[in-house]
Design an enzyme around this catalytic site. Structure first.
Site, PDB file in Angstrom:
ATOM      1  N   HIS A 155       0.841  -1.207   0.000  1.00 14.05           N
ATOM      2  CA  HIS A 155       0.000   0.000   0.000  1.00 14.05           C
ATOM      3  C   HIS A 155       0.878   1.260   0.000  1.00 14.05           C
ATOM      4  O   HIS A 155       0.580   2.237  -0.703  1.00 14.05           O
ATOM      5  CB  HIS A 155      -0.876   0.060   1.259  1.00 14.05           C
ATOM      6  CG  HIS A 155      -1.882  -1.027   1.401  1.00 14.05           C
ATOM      7  ND1 HIS A 155      -1.994  -1.792   2.533  1.00 14.05           N
ATOM      8  CD2 HIS A 155      -2.857  -1.467   0.557  1.00 14.05           C
ATOM      9  CE1 HIS A 155      -2.994  -2.656   2.398  1.00 14.05           C
ATOM     10  NE2 HIS A 155      -3.513  -2.491   1.198  1.00 14.05           N
ATOM     11  N   LYS A 210     -18.374  -5.965   8.506  1.00 11.67           N
ATOM     12  CA  LYS A 210     -17.214  -6.819   8.784  1.00 11.67           C
ATOM     13  C   LYS A 210     -16.583  -6.421  10.102  1.00 11.67           C
ATOM     14  O   LYS A 210     -16.674  -5.268  10.511  1.00 11.67           O
ATOM     15  CB  LYS A 210     -16.158  -6.606   7.684  1.00 11.67           C
ATOM     16  CG  LYS A 210     -16.340  -7.491   6.485  1.00 11.67           C
ATOM     17  CD  LYS A 210     -15.053  -7.464   5.691  1.00 11.67           C
ATOM     18  CE  LYS A 210     -15.170  -8.127   4.347  1.00 11.67           C
ATOM     19  NZ  LYS A 210     -14.023  -7.799   3.512  1.00 11.67           N
ATOM     20  N   ARG A 252      -1.808  -6.231  -8.149  1.00 12.29           N
ATOM     21  CA  ARG A 252      -0.639  -7.051  -7.829  1.00 12.29           C
ATOM     22  C   ARG A 252      -0.390  -8.102  -8.893  1.00 12.29           C
ATOM     23  O   ARG A 252       0.722  -8.291  -9.356  1.00 12.29           O
ATOM     24  CB  ARG A 252      -0.832  -7.740  -6.469  1.00 12.29           C
ATOM     25  CG  ARG A 252      -0.684  -6.788  -5.306  1.00 12.29           C
ATOM     26  CD  ARG A 252      -1.222  -7.399  -4.065  1.00 12.29           C
ATOM     27  NE  ARG A 252      -2.610  -7.800  -4.282  1.00 12.29           N
ATOM     28  CZ  ARG A 252      -3.436  -8.160  -3.325  1.00 12.29           C
ATOM     29  NH1 ARG A 252      -3.027  -8.213  -2.086  1.00 12.29           N
ATOM     30  NH2 ARG A 252      -4.681  -8.483  -3.589  1.00 12.29           N
ATOM     31  N   SER A 286      -3.112  -7.875   3.058  1.00 14.55           N
ATOM     32  CA  SER A 286      -3.376  -7.683   4.488  1.00 14.55           C
ATOM     33  C   SER A 286      -3.874  -8.950   5.157  1.00 14.55           C
ATOM     34  O   SER A 286      -3.543  -9.214   6.315  1.00 14.55           O
ATOM     35  CB  SER A 286      -4.411  -6.565   4.688  1.00 14.55           C
ATOM     36  OG  SER A 286      -3.913  -5.368   4.167  1.00 14.55           O
TER      37      SER A 286
END
Ligand code: PNS
Length: 167
Positions: free
Chosen positions: A17, A41, A90, A129
């Site tokens: 990030h 969440k 990515r 993450s």
């Protein structure tokens, strides 16, 4: 003035990030890091903790600001009058999901929110993450994934979780 928003969960922020933040800040006059406050969440870190984390990692970049949002990204972007979102790509596995979000956001915003992608630097291509959370939950080494102060925060968080479970 060219402005962009970099949205994400950042739970926790990784070197991947940070790489995107730095490169976006070099391209735009102002970049707003927008942390998603997703009430559906349960994140590892609260929004306040993530805001502090992101402020610290970007403290030496003057044109970066940190904020949080809930609800739709297109609505948040409209409130800060920003029309470009930045996302990191990515690997090809990210592509379909990101393409779908980007196209949906463009459609439902009536063309008011476009997304640009920065390809993650190769050394960070494997980072995410949730892997960081999983490694840390088993006491593994995350020092290659996150800055030292984030590493401490993650380990402290898991120690607190363990202490609570032992009670
Ligand atoms: O770091 P993440 O979890 O991959 O980030 C995903 C994020 C926050 C960019 C995305 O879930 C988002 O923008 N959520 C807000 C809700 C929204 O606008 N949904 C419509 C997109 S189809």
């Amino acid at each position: 003035m060219k402005r962009a928003v970099y949205p994400g969960s950042f739970d926790p922020v990784t070197y991947g990030h940070i790489d995107i933040i730095r490169r976006a800040a070099a391209m735009f006059d102002e970049v707003t890091i927008a942390i998603l406050d997703n009430r559906a969440k349960t994140p590892l870190f609260s929004v306040d903790e993530r805001v502090k984390m992101l402020r610290k990692v970007s403290e030496d970049i003057p044109n970066v600001r940190v904020d949080s949002f809930s609800g739709l990204l297109i609505d948040y972007a409209a409130t800060i009058d920003v029309h470009v979102a930045v996302r990191g790509l990515r690997a090809v596995t990210d592509f379909e999901y990101e393409l779908q979000i980007a196209q949906t956001n463009r459609l439902i915003s009536g063309g008011n929110l476009d997304t640009i992608f920065l390809t993650t630097s190769l050394e960070y291509a494997y980072l995410n993450s949730s892997a960081v959370r999983e490694i840390a939950s088993f006491g593994g080494d995350i020092s290659k994934c996150v800055p030292p102060f984030v590493e401490r925060m993650v380990h402290e968080k898991f120690q607190a979780v363990e202490a609570r479970e032992r009670k």
